[in-house]
Design an enzyme around this catalytic site. Structure first.
Site, PDB file in Angstrom:
ATOM      1  N   SER A 182       0.793  -1.226   0.000  1.00 50.15           N
ATOM      2  CA  SER A 182       0.000   0.000   0.000  1.00 50.15           C
ATOM      3  C   SER A 182       0.826   1.278   0.000  1.00 50.15           C
ATOM      4  O   SER A 182       0.320   2.321  -0.376  1.00 50.15           O
ATOM      5  CB  SER A 182      -0.937   0.000   1.201  1.00 50.15           C
ATOM      6  OG  SER A 182      -0.194  -0.068   2.399  1.00 50.15           O
ATOM      7  N   HIS A 210      -5.247  -4.102  -1.758  1.00 47.85           N
ATOM      8  CA  HIS A 210      -5.078  -3.068  -2.800  1.00 47.85           C
ATOM      9  C   HIS A 210      -5.037  -3.651  -4.213  1.00 47.85           C
ATOM     10  O   HIS A 210      -4.892  -2.921  -5.183  1.00 47.85           O
ATOM     11  CB  HIS A 210      -3.827  -2.237  -2.528  1.00 47.85           C
ATOM     12  CG  HIS A 210      -4.021  -1.232  -1.441  1.00 47.85           C
ATOM     13  ND1 HIS A 210      -4.622  -0.010  -1.662  1.00 47.85           N
ATOM     14  CD2 HIS A 210      -3.714  -1.267  -0.123  1.00 47.85           C
ATOM     15  CE1 HIS A 210      -4.664   0.670  -0.528  1.00 47.85           C
ATOM     16  NE2 HIS A 210      -4.126  -0.071   0.428  1.00 47.85           N
ATOM     17  N   LYS A 242     -12.183  -1.231  -0.065  1.00 51.54           N
ATOM     18  CA  LYS A 242     -11.425  -0.264  -0.872  1.00 51.54           C
ATOM     19  C   LYS A 242     -12.084  -0.152  -2.247  1.00 51.54           C
ATOM     20  O   LYS A 242     -13.113   0.491  -2.362  1.00 51.54           O
ATOM     21  CB  LYS A 242      -9.966  -0.683  -0.913  1.00 51.54           C
ATOM     22  CG  LYS A 242      -9.332  -0.414   0.458  1.00 51.54           C
ATOM     23  CD  LYS A 242      -7.901  -0.845   0.607  1.00 51.54           C
ATOM     24  CE  LYS A 242      -7.415  -0.384   1.982  1.00 51.54           C
ATOM     25  NZ  LYS A 242      -6.531  -1.335   2.627  1.00 51.54           N
TER      26      LYS A 242
END
Ligand SMILES: *Cc1c(COP(=O)(O)O)cnc(C)c1O
Length: 394
Positions: A182, A210, A242
């Site tokens: 990240s 991610h 996310k």
């Protein structure tokens, strides 16, 4: 006499203040979008994880509202007792089919997933080999287990092999890595990691927070990106919070994984199930990404455009391979100052310093999304140019 609570609080807070680590989150007065309002100012948002713009997407909101009306505000119980609604199981089937895995289970967050899965899977006598830059939730998850823990140097296959050579066990061996890191935006070399892991009889565990919704066809993730999704010795965990726009985490892989987790994962057993609206939003997200490939296209076009711009201004972005774009400013105060100056110019992007990233590599971490327009990105690049020159970084 025991320490008073006020003393503990004030000592800790002044310690944080003195070391420059005290944070006070910015408050957004709009939904999470490419443009947000902060302190009455309209700013371009480069600080979110909202890769596909799903946090405020009409199709997600519509299905969330439909599930809310039909299934209620809450799930009423933990999953293991009376909180498993049909929509939970339907969504898990949808997710396993999307991921091409034998099974999938959804938990409350990516954080809870690492606690739950690592805690459920690992026992005394097992060996875990973990990348030194793995996420805090992996580190905490491993603290809950009695397995022997070893660290390998970041994405370093030789070092991973060394650790596997030097440590053996009859128990389970687990190599643990983030799929996408990240802070630097680099992709774990999963093909090589899995190959080495196999040679030593180890299972690979990928936290793809991610990479989910970002890498692989239709955002199926890092494991899919490397064509490893059918492998029974690869466990994928990740977040639905996310790119997928809601909140939640998942574990996907081996056909029997789900059943073990249902019986052993403590967040599944002891924390109330996700509310229906969240399940609706997530289910819609998986539909939208397959129906509208232009979202992924725009995400990656924007990421490439922004990184090329940052590079041509003379900044270092550490060769990021994903939409995560670090811009290096050196020491932490410079990164924090840059963040403040950018905000004055209408750009919202957060400074990150030691200990989250190494000394001398303090940065602003940008995440470009599918929602940004070229005009947004040009404005951001112009501001970076000005701020970089003012601070003598470029
Ligand atoms: C963000 C993140 C998590 C936590 O996910 P949440 O759903 O926000 O709890 C876990 N692992 C990694 C690698 C992350 O980046």
């Amino acid at each position: 006499m025991a320490l008073s609570l006020s003393e503990r609080l004030s000592r800790e807070l002044s310690h944080l203040q003195a070391s420059g680590l005290l944070i006070s989150p910015r408050v957004l007065h709009t939904p999470s979008r490419a443009h947000v309002r902060i302190d009455g100012q309209d700013v371009i948002n480069l600080a979110s994880n909202n890769y596909l713009g799903f946090a405020d997407h009409p199709a997600l909101k519509e299905k969330a509202a439909a599930y809310l009306r039909e299934w209620g505000a809450g799930a009423g119980a933990v999953r293991g007792i009376a909180g498993t609604l049909q929509i939970h199981e339907d969504f898990e089937r949808q997710l396993a089919e999307f991921k091409h895995t034998g099974s999938a289970l959804v938990l409350h967050s990516g954080f809870a997933t690492n606690q739950g899965v690592l805690g459920a899977l690992l026992q005394e006598g097992d060996l875990v080999v973990s990348d030194e830059l793995n996420h805090a939730s992996i580190i905490d998850g491993l603290r809950l287990t009695k397995a022997t823990k070893k660290i390998f140097k970041h994405a370093d296959i030789m070092d991973l092999e060394r650790v596997l050579q030097e440590n053996d066990t009859d128990g389970l061996k687990l190599v643990v890595t983030d799929g996408v890191f990240s802070m630097d935006g680099d992709i774990a070399p999963l093909d090589k990691i899995v190959e080495v892991a196999r040679r030593y009889g180890a299972v690979t565990y990928v936290d793809d927070a991610h990479g989910s919704g970002v890498l692989g066809a239709d955002g199926r993730g890092t494991v899919h990106h490397f064509g490893l999704e059918h492998a029974d010795d690869v466990i994928q965990v990740g977040t639905l919070s996310k790119a997928w726009g809601g909140v939640g985490g998942y574990a996907a892989g081996h056909a029997d994984l789900r059943e073990l987790l249902i019986n052993r994962a403590r967040p599944f057993l002891f924390s109330t199930a996700q509310p229906p609206a969240v399940v609706g939003a997530l289910s819609a997200a998986l539909e939208v990404v397959r129906r509208d490939p232009s979202l992924m296209q725009r995400l990656w076009d924007n990421a490439r455009y922004f990184k090329a711009g940052i590079e041509s201004l003379g900044f270092d972005h550490l060769g990021s391979q994903t939409p995560i774009t670090p811009v290096i400013f050196g020491e932490a105060p410079a990164a924090f100052e840059a963040s403040r100056l950018l905000l004055e110019r209408g750009i919202f992007a957060t400074g990150i310093g030691f200990p989250t990233v190494p000394m001398g590599k303090a940065r602003i971490r940008n995440i470009v999304t599918a929602e940004h327009t070229r005009d947004d990105l040009d404005k951001a690049l112009e501001a970076y140019g000005t701020v970089g020159r003012d601070l003598g970084v470029v």
